[in-house]
Design a protein around this motif. Sequence first.
Motif, PDB file in Angstrom:
ATOM      1  N   GLU A  63       0.836  -1.201   0.000  1.00 17.43           N
ATOM      2  CA  GLU A  63       0.000   0.000   0.000  1.00 17.43           C
ATOM      3  C   GLU A  63       0.870   1.251   0.000  1.00 17.43           C
ATOM      4  O   GLU A  63       1.964   1.268   0.579  1.00 17.43           O
ATOM      5  CB  GLU A  63      -0.909   0.019   1.227  1.00 17.43           C
ATOM      6  CG  GLU A  63      -1.957  -1.084   1.201  1.00 17.43           C
ATOM      7  CD  GLU A  63      -2.916  -1.014   2.378  1.00 17.43           C
ATOM      8  OE1 GLU A  63      -3.046   0.060   3.012  1.00 17.43           O
ATOM      9  OE2 GLU A  63      -3.538  -2.046   2.659  1.00 17.43           O
ATOM     10  N   VAL A  64       0.365   2.307  -0.621  1.00 15.08           N
ATOM     11  CA  VAL A  64       1.101   3.574  -0.672  1.00 15.08           C
ATOM     12  C   VAL A  64       1.187   4.145   0.735  1.00 15.08           C
ATOM     13  O   VAL A  64       0.199   4.207   1.464  1.00 15.08           O
ATOM     14  CB  VAL A  64       0.402   4.581  -1.618  1.00 15.08           C
ATOM     15  CG1 VAL A  64       1.115   5.922  -1.597  1.00 15.08           C
ATOM     16  CG2 VAL A  64       0.361   4.028  -3.030  1.00 15.08           C
ATOM     17  N   TRP A  65       2.408   4.550   1.113  1.00 17.95           N
ATOM     18  CA  TRP A  65       2.667   5.115   2.440  1.00 17.95           C
ATOM     19  C   TRP A  65       3.241   6.512   2.279  1.00 17.95           C
ATOM     20  O   TRP A  65       4.054   6.767   1.394  1.00 17.95           O
ATOM     21  CB  TRP A  65       3.631   4.197   3.184  1.00 17.95           C
ATOM     22  CG  TRP A  65       4.057   4.663   4.546  1.00 17.95           C
ATOM     23  CD1 TRP A  65       3.269   5.220   5.509  1.00 17.95           C
ATOM     24  CD2 TRP A  65       5.371   4.600   5.095  1.00 17.95           C
ATOM     25  NE1 TRP A  65       4.017   5.502   6.631  1.00 17.95           N
ATOM     26  CE2 TRP A  65       5.320   5.123   6.395  1.00 17.95           C
ATOM     27  CE3 TRP A  65       6.598   4.137   4.618  1.00 17.95           C
ATOM     28  CZ2 TRP A  65       6.432   5.211   7.227  1.00 17.95           C
ATOM     29  CZ3 TRP A  65       7.695   4.218   5.440  1.00 17.95           C
ATOM     30  CH2 TRP A  65       7.612   4.740   6.728  1.00 17.95           C
ATOM     31  N   ARG A  66       2.870   7.411   3.129  1.00 18.00           N
ATOM     32  CA  ARG A  66       3.358   8.798   3.096  1.00 18.00           C
ATOM     33  C   ARG A  66       4.827   8.906   3.469  1.00 18.00           C
ATOM     34  O   ARG A  66       5.408   9.972   3.409  1.00 18.00           O
ATOM     35  CB  ARG A  66       2.522   9.669   4.018  1.00 18.00           C
ATOM     36  CG  ARG A  66       2.696   9.292   5.474  1.00 18.00           C
ATOM     37  CD  ARG A  66       1.851  10.123   6.398  1.00 18.00           C
ATOM     38  NE  ARG A  66       1.032   9.255   7.223  1.00 18.00           N
ATOM     39  CZ  ARG A  66      -0.046   9.643   7.845  1.00 18.00           C
ATOM     40  NH1 ARG A  66      -0.459  10.873   7.745  1.00 18.00           N
ATOM     41  NH2 ARG A  66      -0.736   8.811   8.571  1.00 18.00           N
ATOM     42  N   THR A  67       5.428   7.813   3.908  1.00 17.24           N
ATOM     43  CA  THR A  67       6.838   7.736   4.288  1.00 17.24           C
ATOM     44  C   THR A  67       7.156   8.705   5.416  1.00 17.24           C
ATOM     45  O   THR A  67       8.046   9.547   5.322  1.00 17.24           O
ATOM     46  CB  THR A  67       7.762   7.957   3.070  1.00 17.24           C
ATOM     47  OG1 THR A  67       7.223   7.250   1.953  1.00 17.24           O
ATOM     48  CG2 THR A  67       9.157   7.440   3.335  1.00 17.24           C
ATOM     49  N   ASN A  71       1.657  15.033   7.726  1.00 16.88           N
ATOM     50  CA  ASN A  71       1.678  15.423   6.309  1.00 16.88           C
ATOM     51  C   ASN A  71       2.586  14.483   5.533  1.00 16.88           C
ATOM     52  O   ASN A  71       3.557  13.961   6.082  1.00 16.88           O
ATOM     53  CB  ASN A  71       2.203  16.846   6.129  1.00 16.88           C
ATOM     54  CG  ASN A  71       1.216  17.886   6.598  1.00 16.88           C
ATOM     55  OD1 ASN A  71       0.010  17.682   6.534  1.00 16.88           O
ATOM     56  ND2 ASN A  71       1.731  19.001   7.076  1.00 16.88           N
ATOM     57  N   ALA A  72       2.290  14.310   4.265  1.00 18.87           N
ATOM     58  CA  ALA A  72       3.175  13.504   3.422  1.00 18.87           C
ATOM     59  C   ALA A  72       4.547  14.177   3.356  1.00 18.87           C
ATOM     60  O   ALA A  72       4.658  15.404   3.394  1.00 18.87           O
ATOM     61  CB  ALA A  72       2.575  13.353   2.028  1.00 18.87           C
ATOM     62  N   THR A  73       5.575  13.365   3.272  1.00 16.26           N
ATOM     63  CA  THR A  73       6.948  13.852   3.218  1.00 16.26           C
ATOM     64  C   THR A  73       7.185  14.669   1.958  1.00 16.26           C
ATOM     65  O   THR A  73       6.721  14.310   0.883  1.00 16.26           O
ATOM     66  CB  THR A  73       7.908  12.651   3.284  1.00 16.26           C
ATOM     67  OG1 THR A  73       7.729  12.015   4.555  1.00 16.26           O
ATOM     68  CG2 THR A  73       9.348  13.052   3.108  1.00 16.26           C
ATOM     69  N   TYR A  93       8.738  18.014  -4.346  1.00 12.87           N
ATOM     70  CA  TYR A  93       7.840  16.900  -4.642  1.00 12.87           C
ATOM     71  C   TYR A  93       7.377  16.263  -3.336  1.00 12.87           C
ATOM     72  O   TYR A  93       8.006  16.415  -2.294  1.00 12.87           O
ATOM     73  CB  TYR A  93       8.555  15.844  -5.490  1.00 12.87           C
ATOM     74  CG  TYR A  93       9.096  16.403  -6.771  1.00 12.87           C
ATOM     75  CD1 TYR A  93       8.284  16.506  -7.897  1.00 12.87           C
ATOM     76  CD2 TYR A  93      10.407  16.860  -6.854  1.00 12.87           C
ATOM     77  CE1 TYR A  93       8.767  17.049  -9.083  1.00 12.87           C
ATOM     78  CE2 TYR A  93      10.896  17.404  -8.040  1.00 12.87           C
ATOM     79  CZ  TYR A  93      10.073  17.497  -9.137  1.00 12.87           C
ATOM     80  OH  TYR A  93      10.549  18.039 -10.306  1.00 12.87           O
ATOM     81  N   THR A  94       6.292  15.511  -3.426  1.00  7.28           N
ATOM     82  CA  THR A  94       5.846  14.690  -2.315  1.00  7.28           C
ATOM     83  C   THR A  94       6.457  13.302  -2.499  1.00  7.28           C
ATOM     84  O   THR A  94       6.465  12.765  -3.604  1.00  7.28           O
ATOM     85  CB  THR A  94       4.307  14.609  -2.296  1.00  7.28           C
ATOM     86  OG1 THR A  94       3.785  15.938  -2.215  1.00  7.28           O
ATOM     87  CG2 THR A  94       3.819  13.830  -1.103  1.00  7.28           C
ATOM     88  N   LEU A  95       6.994  12.758  -1.417  1.00  4.55           N
ATOM     89  CA  LEU A  95       7.669  11.459  -1.450  1.00  4.55           C
ATOM     90  C   LEU A  95       6.750  10.395  -0.865  1.00  4.55           C
ATOM     91  O   LEU A  95       6.296  10.519   0.275  1.00  4.55           O
ATOM     92  CB  LEU A  95       8.958  11.524  -0.638  1.00  4.55           C
ATOM     93  CG  LEU A  95       9.745  10.225  -0.491  1.00  4.55           C
ATOM     94  CD1 LEU A  95      10.422   9.875  -1.809  1.00  4.55           C
ATOM     95  CD2 LEU A  95      10.782  10.360   0.608  1.00  4.55           C
TER      96      LEU A  95
END
Length: 168
Positions: A63-67, A71-73, A93-95
């Motif tokens: 699954e996609v994770w915000r890492t 807030n997303a990295t 960019y968002t990672l």
Amino acid sequence: MKQVLSLIAFLIFLTSSFAFAQKTSPLSPKITSESPNKVIKVIYGQPSKRKRQIFGAMVPYGEVWRTGANNATQITFTKDVVFGDKAVPAGTYTLFTIPMEKEWTVILNGKLDQWGAFDYDRYKNKNVAQVKVPVVLSKLPLEKLTITPGNNVLAIAWDKVSISVPIR
């Protein structure tokens, strides 16, 4: 008189609430790290392991994770780079990542200011790079998520897992 007492009680409540808020810190602090050559800057929420199982549990495989947390990295390149094997123009960019047991997909997305990965599917058409990298396992767990940009690599490590994306 009742109004005065009510006002005083309200002010005491407000003051104590403000004082309490000042003493507490976020569970996942915001961290900024830069590469030594100042080409890469990463801003992320840094969660802790706290005796939890991380990958395959709290962070599900596939699954996609915000890492990070909250807030997303966000990652900024001050000059054009090659991220893995993909040319990426200078910018912010968002990672995101998609963790798996043996390899991760690392994604740079052009939509900024995303909370978590909840809207990722809505903006995946804004991906600028998607790179697969192998997982390296360690015997000792790392308590806090750490994202470290170097001159030639972006390293992500947490728990007993680390990955590295080559950057040139």
